[in-house]
Design a protein around this motif. Structure first.
Motif, mmCIF file in Angstrom:
data_model
loop_
_atom_site.group_PDB
_atom_site.id
_atom_site.type_symbol
_atom_site.label_atom_id
_atom_site.label_comp_id
_atom_site.label_asym_id
_atom_site.label_seq_id
_atom_site.Cartn_x
_atom_site.Cartn_y
_atom_site.Cartn_z
ATOM 1 N N SER A 95 -2.284 0.336 -0.047
ATOM 2 C CA SER A 95 -2.777 1.061 1.455
ATOM 3 C C SER A 95 -2.727 0.046 2.549
ATOM 4 N N ASP A 96 -2.640 0.572 3.485
ATOM 5 C CA ASP A 96 -2.543 -0.281 4.713
ATOM 6 C C ASP A 96 -3.969 -0.792 5.096
ATOM 7 N N GLU A 97 -5.200 -0.281 4.659
ATOM 8 C CA GLU A 97 -6.526 -0.891 4.669
ATOM 9 C C GLU A 97 -6.461 -2.313 3.786
ATOM 10 N N LEU A 98 -6.071 -1.960 2.365
ATOM 11 C CA LEU A 98 -6.091 -3.236 1.627
ATOM 12 C C LEU A 98 -5.343 -4.392 1.966
ATOM 13 N N LYS A 99 -3.942 -3.817 2.367
ATOM 14 C CA LYS A 99 -2.933 -4.754 3.017
ATOM 15 C C LYS A 99 -3.503 -5.768 4.089
#
Length: 130
Positions: A95-99
């Motif tokens: 996910s973009d958030e985890l990245k």
């Protein structure tokens, strides 16, 4: 077909994943790519003890583990080593958030599962090249 061979065969890699199948697959891919020094551990606490007594160039961490996340483990490894090791988060939770969280911690890369083996080896080499 692309050629799968690392530029850094002597780099010391530590792989931490609680899933035995994923761990075995990742280690085999890394060895096939020419990495000679690959240590595989299935428990985050073992990784902390390992880095206290052994030099590691790159850590590849699964995000979803029962004891702590890959991001939490990376933070602990940074604290133990008093520096940020080259870290790659290898996870099915792309996910973009985890990245963004992994980048904020100073990790060198984010690799989604299932991973492209050429991309994986390229990211390790790129990180080692600085």
């Amino acid at each position: 077909m692309k050629h799968l061979m690392t530029q850094h065969p002597q780099a010391k890699l530590l792989v931490v994943d609680d899933n035995p199948t994923n761990l075995m697959l990742l280690v085999e891919v890394l060895k096939t790519a020419g990495f000679c020094n690959v240590t595989a551990l299935s428990h985050p606490a073992d990784a902390i003890e390992f880095v206290k007594r052994s030099h590691v160039d790159v850590v590849l961490l699964d995000q979803n583990m029962p004891d702590r996340t890959g991001l939490e483990l990376y933070e602990q490894l940074c604290f133990v080593l008093a520096q940020n090791p080259i870290g790659l988060l290898v996870t099915a939770l792309a996910s973009d958030e985890l990245k963004a969280k992994s980048e904020a911690l100073g990790m060198a890369g984010f690799i989604g599962k299932p991973f492209d083996i050429y991309y994986l080896v390229n990211q390790i080499d790129k990180s080692l090249n600085g």
